[in-house]
Design a protein around this motif. Structure first.
Motif, PDB file in Angstrom:
ATOM      1  N   TYR A  28      26.325  55.596  40.284  1.00 44.18           N
ATOM      2  CA  TYR A  28      25.165  55.132  39.534  1.00 44.18           C
ATOM      3  C   TYR A  28      25.246  55.617  38.082  1.00 44.18           C
ATOM      4  CZ  TYR A  28      20.376  54.038  38.320  1.00 44.18           C
ATOM      5  OH  TYR A  28      19.259  53.510  37.716  1.00 44.18           O
ATOM      6  N   PRO A  29      24.915  54.762  37.101  1.00 44.60           N
ATOM      7  CA  PRO A  29      24.414  53.390  37.243  1.00 44.60           C
ATOM      8  C   PRO A  29      25.517  52.330  37.324  1.00 44.60           C
ATOM      9  CG  PRO A  29      24.288  54.033  34.957  1.00 44.60           C
ATOM     10  CD  PRO A  29      24.813  55.238  35.700  1.00 44.60           C
ATOM     11  N   GLY A  30      26.793  52.718  37.067  1.00 43.70           N
ATOM     12  CA  GLY A  30      27.861  51.729  37.161  1.00 43.70           C
ATOM     13  C   GLY A  30      29.114  52.211  36.464  1.00 43.70           C
ATOM     14  N   ARG A  31      30.062  51.277  36.268  1.00 49.12           N
ATOM     15  CA  ARG A  31      31.335  51.621  35.652  1.00 49.12           C
ATOM     16  C   ARG A  31      31.741  50.519  34.659  1.00 49.12           C
ATOM     17  NH1 ARG A  31      30.292  55.854  37.476  1.00 49.12           N
ATOM     18  NH2 ARG A  31      31.559  57.248  38.785  1.00 49.12           N
ATOM     19  N   GLU A  32      32.244  50.946  33.510  1.00 50.48           N
ATOM     20  CA  GLU A  32      32.812  50.027  32.516  1.00 50.48           C
ATOM     21  C   GLU A  32      34.283  49.843  32.843  1.00 50.48           C
ATOM     22  OE1 GLU A  32      32.354  47.513  29.311  1.00 50.48           O
ATOM     23  OE2 GLU A  32      30.781  48.944  29.862  1.00 50.48           O
ATOM     24  N   SER A  33      34.760  48.603  32.723  1.00 46.28           N
ATOM     25  CA  SER A  33      36.169  48.361  32.999  1.00 46.28           C
ATOM     26  C   SER A  33      37.034  49.071  31.959  1.00 46.28           C
ATOM     27  CB  SER A  33      36.470  46.865  33.006  1.00 46.28           C
ATOM     28  OG  SER A  33      36.189  46.287  31.745  1.00 46.28           O
ATOM     29  N   THR A  34      38.253  49.417  32.345  1.00 44.21           N
ATOM     30  CA  THR A  34      39.104  50.290  31.535  1.00 44.21           C
ATOM     31  C   THR A  34      40.183  49.561  30.756  1.00 44.21           C
ATOM     32  OG1 THR A  34      40.624  50.637  33.382  1.00 44.21           O
ATOM     33  CG2 THR A  34      38.740  52.148  33.203  1.00 44.21           C
ATOM     34  N   GLY A  35      40.400  48.281  31.012  1.00 49.33           N
ATOM     35  CA  GLY A  35      41.482  47.552  30.352  1.00 49.33           C
ATOM     36  C   GLY A  35      42.819  47.725  31.019  1.00 49.33           C
ATOM     37  N   VAL A  36      42.863  48.467  32.124  1.00 49.46           N
ATOM     38  CA  VAL A  36      44.101  48.696  32.860  1.00 49.46           C
ATOM     39  C   VAL A  36      44.177  47.703  34.013  1.00 49.46           C
ATOM     40  CG1 VAL A  36      45.437  50.336  34.234  1.00 49.46           C
ATOM     41  CG2 VAL A  36      44.090  51.139  32.273  1.00 49.46           C
ATOM     42  N   GLY A  37      45.244  46.943  34.046  1.00 45.97           N
ATOM     43  CA  GLY A  37      45.398  45.973  35.124  1.00 45.97           C
ATOM     44  C   GLY A  37      45.686  46.647  36.452  1.00 45.97           C
ATOM     45  N   HIS A  38      45.173  46.042  37.525  1.00 46.01           N
ATOM     46  CA  HIS A  38      45.401  46.594  38.863  1.00 46.01           C
ATOM     47  C   HIS A  38      45.081  45.516  39.902  1.00 46.01           C
ATOM     48  CE1 HIS A  38      46.282  49.927  41.502  1.00 46.01           C
ATOM     49  NE2 HIS A  38      45.138  49.793  42.165  1.00 46.01           N
ATOM     50  N   HIS A  39      45.657  45.653  41.085  1.00 41.47           N
ATOM     51  CA  HIS A  39      45.428  44.676  42.161  1.00 41.47           C
ATOM     52  C   HIS A  39      45.696  43.242  41.676  1.00 41.47           C
ATOM     53  CE1 HIS A  39      42.672  47.762  44.337  1.00 41.47           C
ATOM     54  NE2 HIS A  39      43.849  47.698  44.955  1.00 41.47           N
ATOM     55  N   MET A  40      46.723  43.101  40.833  1.00 39.35           N
ATOM     56  CA  MET A  40      47.109  41.788  40.302  1.00 39.35           C
ATOM     57  C   MET A  40      45.983  41.136  39.509  1.00 39.35           C
ATOM     58  SD  MET A  40      49.251  40.330  43.621  1.00 39.35           S
ATOM     59  CE  MET A  40      49.812  38.895  42.712  1.00 39.35           C
ATOM     60  N   ARG A  41      45.155  41.969  38.879  1.00 39.60           N
ATOM     61  CA  ARG A  41      44.069  41.477  38.039  1.00 39.60           C
ATOM     62  C   ARG A  41      44.168  42.146  36.678  1.00 39.60           C
ATOM     63  NH1 ARG A  41      42.848  41.057  43.120  1.00 39.60           N
ATOM     64  NH2 ARG A  41      41.649  39.249  43.855  1.00 39.60           N
ATOM     65  N   PRO A  42      43.647  41.497  35.630  1.00 39.04           N
ATOM     66  CA  PRO A  42      43.897  41.978  34.264  1.00 39.04           C
ATOM     67  C   PRO A  42      43.150  43.245  33.895  1.00 39.04           C
ATOM     68  CG  PRO A  42      42.393  40.110  34.241  1.00 39.04           C
ATOM     69  CD  PRO A  42      42.881  40.235  35.635  1.00 39.04           C
ATOM     70  N   ASP A  43      42.125  43.605  34.680  1.00 41.64           N
ATOM     71  CA  ASP A  43      41.299  44.754  34.325  1.00 41.64           C
ATOM     72  C   ASP A  43      40.970  45.520  35.595  1.00 41.64           C
ATOM     73  OD1 ASP A  43      39.840  46.511  32.787  1.00 41.64           O
ATOM     74  OD2 ASP A  43      38.790  44.932  31.675  1.00 41.64           O
ATOM     75  N   SER A  44      40.344  46.694  35.421  1.00 36.39           N
ATOM     76  CA  SER A  44      40.015  47.505  36.593  1.00 36.39           C
ATOM     77  C   SER A  44      38.895  48.475  36.257  1.00 36.39           C
ATOM     78  CB  SER A  44      41.247  48.280  37.084  1.00 36.39           C
ATOM     79  OG  SER A  44      41.693  49.188  36.087  1.00 36.39           O
ATOM     80  N   ILE A  45      38.316  49.017  37.295  1.00 33.63           N
ATOM     81  CA  ILE A  45      37.343  50.105  37.157  1.00 33.63           C
ATOM     82  C   ILE A  45      37.787  51.233  38.075  1.00 33.63           C
ATOM     83  CG2 ILE A  45      35.391  48.624  36.510  1.00 33.63           C
ATOM     84  CD1 ILE A  45      34.456  48.718  39.407  1.00 33.63           C
ATOM     85  N   GLN A  46      37.357  52.439  37.747  1.00 33.69           N
ATOM     86  CA  GLN A  46      37.608  53.593  38.610  1.00 33.69           C
ATOM     87  C   GLN A  46      36.279  54.048  39.188  1.00 33.69           C
ATOM     88  OE1 GLN A  46      40.184  56.143  35.940  1.00 33.69           O
ATOM     89  NE2 GLN A  46      41.220  56.485  37.890  1.00 33.69           N
ATOM     90  N   VAL A  47      36.251  54.138  40.527  1.00 30.24           N
ATOM     91  CA  VAL A  47      34.998  54.482  41.196  1.00 30.24           C
ATOM     92  C   VAL A  47      35.254  55.558  42.231  1.00 30.24           C
ATOM     93  CG1 VAL A  47      34.165  52.112  40.885  1.00 30.24           C
ATOM     94  CG2 VAL A  47      35.237  52.763  43.051  1.00 30.24           C
ATOM     95  N   ASP A  48      34.171  56.184  42.664  1.00 28.89           N
ATOM     96  CA  ASP A  48      34.222  57.097  43.803  1.00 28.89           C
ATOM     97  C   ASP A  48      33.728  56.339  45.028  1.00 28.89           C
ATOM     98  OD1 ASP A  48      35.003  59.117  42.085  1.00 28.89           O
ATOM     99  OD2 ASP A  48      32.959  59.850  41.794  1.00 28.89           O
ATOM    100  N   LEU A  49      34.555  56.312  46.078  1.00 28.78           N
ATOM    101  CA  LEU A  49      34.150  55.660  47.315  1.00 28.78           C
ATOM    102  C   LEU A  49      33.524  56.689  48.236  1.00 28.78           C
ATOM    103  CD1 LEU A  49      37.215  53.324  48.075  1.00 28.78           C
ATOM    104  CD2 LEU A  49      35.136  52.813  46.784  1.00 28.78           C
ATOM    105  N   PRO A  50      32.222  56.606  48.487  1.00 30.66           N
ATOM    106  CA  PRO A  50      31.554  57.594  49.332  1.00 30.66           C
ATOM    107  C   PRO A  50      32.013  57.473  50.777  1.00 30.66           C
ATOM    108  CG  PRO A  50      30.041  55.850  48.703  1.00 30.66           C
ATOM    109  CD  PRO A  50      31.296  55.619  47.927  1.00 30.66           C
ATOM    110  N   PRO A  51      31.789  58.496  51.588  1.00 32.35           N
ATOM    111  CA  PRO A  51      32.295  58.511  52.964  1.00 32.35           C
ATOM    112  C   PRO A  51      31.520  57.559  53.874  1.00 32.35           C
ATOM    113  CG  PRO A  51      30.916  60.437  52.571  1.00 32.35           C
ATOM    114  CD  PRO A  51      31.061  59.739  51.249  1.00 32.35           C
ATOM    115  N   LEU A  52      32.259  56.827  54.698  1.00 33.57           N
ATOM    116  CA  LEU A  52      31.657  55.906  55.669  1.00 33.57           C
ATOM    117  C   LEU A  52      30.551  55.085  55.003  1.00 33.57           C
ATOM    118  CD1 LEU A  52      31.437  58.233  58.816  1.00 33.57           C
ATOM    119  CD2 LEU A  52      33.077  56.374  58.422  1.00 33.57           C
TER     120      LEU A  52
END
Length: 753
Positions: free
Chosen positions: A718-742
Motif C-alpha cells: 500500500y498504496p502501490g508501486r510505480e513501474s521501474t522501466g525494467v523489462g521482465h516476463h517478456m513485457r517492456p516494464d515491471s514493478i517490484q512488490v512484496d508477495l504476502p504469505p498465502l
C-alpha cells in the motif's frame, strides 16, 4: 314420465364408476313424446329436493330418480345467450345449445341453496388450446390446467383440469364436496386425455385432489401436477390459489434486466437454502416466512455486495431432507415458508432492492411418493415404463420421459411459469449430466441405447434445447445455468450453433481441481501447479460459473475452511486465498451460505450456519473479505466484462511452480484499466518480487487478502508501486512488490506514462 337413462347407467353414476358422466349429467336435448325437449340431470347426494330455475326465474321441480340423489327435469328447449367465462378476457362458450339455469336444492334440514350446474359450464379450453396441447407446445398450460379461478354467468368457482389419458374416470374431491367425488366426476377431452370440470362455489383456499380410477380398477388420490399451492408436508392435498392478487412493484428491475447482457455484467451469487439460512423462534422447525426472509436476505446481500441469490429448490417437496431436489408440486412454492403471494412478495422485494433471484429447477427426476407424478393415472405417464430408462439407480427416483410431447410440454411450461408468474430471473438446472447420458451411473446391460446405438439421450437433448429457446425468446435477460459435470461440448453455446443453449455452465472441473490443490500442504503445492493452470486451457470454451456450492460442504466433506491445511492462522489465510483467486479467475462466482464467514461445521439442513462465529474477528474478517471481493468485481469492469473471452485474460507468470506463484492480468472493454493479480500459495513472504507489466505507470494496490482488516498479517504494498522501466516476463516494464504469505494482492493501473 320415464327417464331415458337406463338404470345400469344411473347405478354406475352414483357408485362413482361412470367414465363419462357428462354424457348423462347437465343439459341434454332429447326427443320427448315426439317433440324436442331439454333434460337437465344432476347428481346431488346431499339433496332431499331439487328444482331448476331458468333464466326467466321460473322454478321447475326435478324428479328424484334414485335414492342416492339422482335428479332430472324435462324442460322446454329455450335457447338463451351462451354462458360466458368472465375472468380472463378470452371468454369461451359451450358449443352445444343450452339454457341458462341454476339448480336449487334443499338438504335434509330443509335449508335451500342455489348453485350453477358444473356440467352446463363451458370448457376453459379453446380450439387453439386443444391444438397446442395436442402438439405439446402449449407453454402457458398453467393458464388452463390445474385449478383456475373463474366466474361463469355470475357464479364464482374453480375450473379443474388434469392430464390423465389412461384413467377410466377422474373425480375432483375436496373441501367443497366433503371429499366425496361422486357428484364431481370430470368430463374428458378424449383426444387430449384431459379431464375437466367447473365446480361452482369452490374457492381460493379450498384443499383438493384428483381421485382417479385406473385401468386396473384401483382408486388413487393424486395431488394436482399443476397445483399452485399445497398443504404443509406431511399433508399432501393441493390448495386452490389465485396468482393474480399480488401487485408487482418491480417494473424498473424487469426493464433493466431485459436491456442487459448477462454475459458482460457482474454476477456474484449467494446460494441459499431458505429452510436453514436463518431460523426464527416459535415457528415450525424454525422456518421463517417468505416475507421475513426477503427483508433479512435483501439487507444481507446488500451488505455483502451479492448481486443475486440462488435458492435451492422452492417447489413443494414431501421430504425436507431432499433439500427440495425431489419435487412433487412443480408449480407450487413450498408452503414451509408461506403462500404463493408471500413468495411473490419475496421476489418483488428482492428486485426492489436490486437483487436478482435464481431458482434451482429439477427436470431430471421426481420421487415415487404415492400422491405425486409416479404412475399418475395407473400407468407410467410422466416416466418411462422400462426401469432401465425410467428409474434413477442412485437417487431412487423416477426419470421423466422426454420423448413424450405432453411431458416436455409440462416441464417447459413449468420453467416459463416461474419466470412469468413469479418474475424469477433465472433457472439453474440440476443434474444435467444425468439427463444427457442414457448410461449415467449404470452398469453395462442396465441401460437402453438410443436409436443409433449410442449413449446420448437424444430426447433429453431436444428437450433442453427447446427449454432454452423458449426461456430466452419469451423472457429476455433471464438466464439459465447447467450443472453439468462432463465434457459435453457446447452446453452454453447457442442452439443455432449446435449447442444446448444455456446462458452458463457450472465449472465443476475448476471446482474439483482447485479444491484438490488447496487441500495440499503448501510445501507440496509446487508439484501440483498444473491443477490450477489447467482450467485456463478450457476457460473460454463455455460461459462458466465458478461454484463453491452446497455439494462441496456435505456428505462428510466438511466445511471449506475445515478442508484447508495448516494451523489455525493458515486455515483462514488459505480460505481467503481461495476466495481471492476464485473471484479474480474468469467466470461468474457462486458461494454457498456459511462459506462467506468461514463456517466450521459441515452444512446441516436442520441447523444452518453458525452465526455465533461472527463474534470472532477471524470470521468477521473472512466475511468482510467476501464483501470486498464482491464489490471489487462490481466496480472494476476488467473483472467481469470479458469473463468468457480470452481477450479478458493474460498470463504473466504461470510457470513458477517452485515458489507456487501465479500472476495474471484481467482486462475489460474499451478503456477499462487492466487488473494485475498476484497469488502466493505458500506461507513464505516473497520480498521485492519483480513482475512484468504491459504498461508503464502507477499500479495501485486495490486489494490484499493479507490485510489486517481480514485477519491477515498486513504485509503488502500500500498504496502501490510505480513501474521501474525494467523489462521482465517478456513485457517492456515491471514493478517490484512484496508477495504476502498465502495471499492475493491486486493492482490496477491508475495512469499511463
Amino acid at each position: 314420465m320415464q327417464t331415458q337413462v337406463p338404470l345400469s347407467v344411473v347405478n354406475s353414476l352414483v357408485s362413482g364408476h361412470m367414465e363419462n358422466p357428462s354424457s348423462v349429467l347437465g343439459p341434454h336435448t332429447i326427443d320427448y313424446c315426439g317433440q324436442t325437449a331439454t333434460a337437465i340431470r344432476s347428481y346431488l347426494p346431499e339433496a332431499q329436493s331439487a328444482w331448476v330455475i331458468d333464466s326467466a326465474g321460473q322454478r321447475r321441480t326435478m324428479r328424484r330418480l334414485h335414492p342416492a340423489g339422482f335428479f332430472e327435469a324435462i324442460c322446454d328447449p329455450v335457447v338463451d345467450e351462451p354462458i360466458r367465462a368472465e375472468e380472463d378476457g378470452d371468454p369461451t362458450t359451450r358449443s352445444s345449445a343450452h339454457s341458462r339455469y341454476r339448480i336449487q336444492m334443499a338438504d335434509k334440514t330443509g335449508e335451500l341453496r342455489e348453485v350453477n350446474d358444473p356440467y352446463a359450464a363451458p370448457s376453459i379450453l379453446t380450439d387453439f388450446d386443444r391444438y397446442l396441447l395436442g402438439e405439446g407446445r402449449h407453454y402457458q398450460l398453467y393458464e388452463r390446467l390445474g385449478a383456475q379461478v373463474r366466474t361463469i354467468d355470475g357464479q364464482a368457482g374453480v375450473n379443474f383440469a388434469v392430464w390423465a389419458p389412461n384413467a377410466r374416470t377422474v373425480q375432483i374431491v375436496g373441501d367443497f364436496n366433503g371429499w366425496d367425488g361422486r357428484q364431481h366426476t370430470a368430463r374428458i377431452h378424449p383426444h387430449l386425455g384431459i379431464w375437466e370440470l367447473f365446480i361452482p362455489g369452490a374457492k381460493v383456499g379450498d384443499r383438493y385432489k384428483f381421485r382417479l380410477l385406473t385401468e386396473h380398477g384401483e382408486w388413487v388420490d393424486k395431488s394436482d401436477p399443476v397445483g399452485f399451492a399445497a398443504e404443509l408436508p406431511p399433508l399432501t392435498a393441493s390448495i386452490v390459489a389465485d396468482l393474480t392478487v399480488h401487485s408487482w412493484q418491480d417494473e424498473e428491475w424487469m426493464e433493466q434486466r431485459a436491456a442487459q447482457d448477462p454475459l458482460h455484467t457482474p454476477m456474484n451469487v449467494f446460494e441459499v437454502h431458505l429452510g436453514s439460512w436463518m431460523k426464527g423462534p416459535g415457528r415450525p422447525h424454525g422456518w421463517l416466512d417468505y416475507r421475513d426472509l426477503a427483508k433479512r436476505l435483501a439487507e444481507y446481500c446488500h451488505r455483502m455486495n451479492f448481486t443475486h441469490v440462488e435458492l435451492m429448490p422452492v417447489s413443494e417437496h414431501p421430504f425436507s431432507g431432499s433439500w427440495g431436489y425431489q419435487a412433487v408440486g412443480y408449480f407450487a412454492p413450498t408452503s414451509r415458508h408461506g403462500s404463493p403471494e408471500d413468495f411473490m412478495y419475496f421476489v418483488d422485494y428482492m428486485h426492489q432492492n436490486g437483487i436478482g433471484v435464481i431458482v434451482d429447477w429439477v427436470p431430471a427426476h421426481f420421487p415415487k411418493d404415492g400422491h405425486g407424478l409416479a404412475r399418475f393415472d395407473g400407468t407410467a405417464l410422466y416416466e418411462h415404463a422400462d426401469p432401465r430408462q425410467g428409474e434413477h439407480p442412485d437417487w431412487g427416483t423416477m426419470i421423466f420421459n422426454y420423448g413424450r410431447n405432453e411431458v416436455r410440454n409440462f416441464l417447459i411450461g413449468n420453467a416459463l411459469f416461474w419466470l412469468d408468474k413469479y418474475h424469477i430471473d433465472g433457472l439453474r438446472v440440476d443434474a444435467v449430466a444425468s439427463m444427457l447420458y442414457l448410461d449415467y451411473s449404470r452398469e453395462s446391460g442396465d441401460w437402453v441405447p438410443n436409436q443409433y446405438g449410442g449413449r446420448e439421450n437424444l430426447e433429453a437433448i431436444d428437450f433442453l434445447r427447446d427449454f432454452n429457446i423458449a426461456v430466452h425468446e419469451q423472457f429476455p435477460g433471464a438466464i439459465t445455468a447447467a450443472e453439468e459435470s462432463t465434457a459435453w461440448p457446447g452446453v452454453s453455446r447457442p442452439t443455432y450453433d449446435g449447442g444446448l443453449g444455456f446462458t452458463y455452465k457450472w465449472n465443476m472441473g475448476w471446482m474439483n481441481d482447485t479444491l484438490s490443490y488447496m487441500r495440499h500442504e503448501p510445501i507440496h503445492r509446487k508439484y501440483h501447479q498444473n491443477e490450477l493452470t489447467f482450467s485456463l486451457i478450457y476457460a473460454f470454451t463455455e460461459n462458466f460459473v465458478l461454484p463453491l456450492s452446497h455439494d462441496e460442504v456435505v456428505h462428510g466433506k466438511g466445511s471449506l475452511i475445515s478442508q484447508m491445511p495448516g494451523d489455525m492462522w493458515q486455515k483462514f489465510a488459505n480460505l481467503r486465498l481461495l476466495y481471492s483467486y476464485m473471484w479474480t479467475h474468469p467466470g461468474k462466482n457462486l458461494l454457498f451460505m456459511g462459506g462467506e464467514f468461514g463456517q466450521w461445521n459441515e452444512w446441516d439442513s436442520e441447523a444452518g450456519p453458525d452465526w455465533i462465529l461472527l463474534d470472532f474477528d477471524t470470521h468477521r474478517g473472512v466475511q468482510q473479505l467476501v464483501s470486498d471481493l464482491n464489490k471489487l468485481v462490481i466496480k472494476n469492469p476488467s473483472l467481469h466484462e470479458l469473463d468468457f473471452s480470452g481477450d479478458g485474460f493474460e498470463w504473466v507468470d504461470c510457470q513458477n511452480a517452485e515458489d507456487s506463484v501465479l500472476i495474471y492480468l484481467r482486462k475489460g472493454l474499451d478503456d477499462a484499466p487492466p487488473i494485475l493479480v498476484c497469488c502466493n500459495f505458500t506461507p513464505v513472504i516473497r520480498k521485492d518480487y519483480r513482475i512484468g507489466v504491459p504498461q508503464s505507470g502507477y499500479w495501485k494496490e486495490i486489494f490484499n487478502s493479507d490485510s489486517e482488516a481480514y485477519g491477515g498479517s498486513n504485509m503488502g504494498n500500500y498504496p502501490g508501486r510505480e513501474s521501474t522501466g525494467v523489462g521482465h516476463h517478456m513485457r517492456p516494464d515491471s514493478i517490484q512488490v512484496d508477495l504476502p504469505p498465502l495471499a492475493v494482492t491486486i493492482f490496477r493501473l491508475e495512469n499511463d506514462a
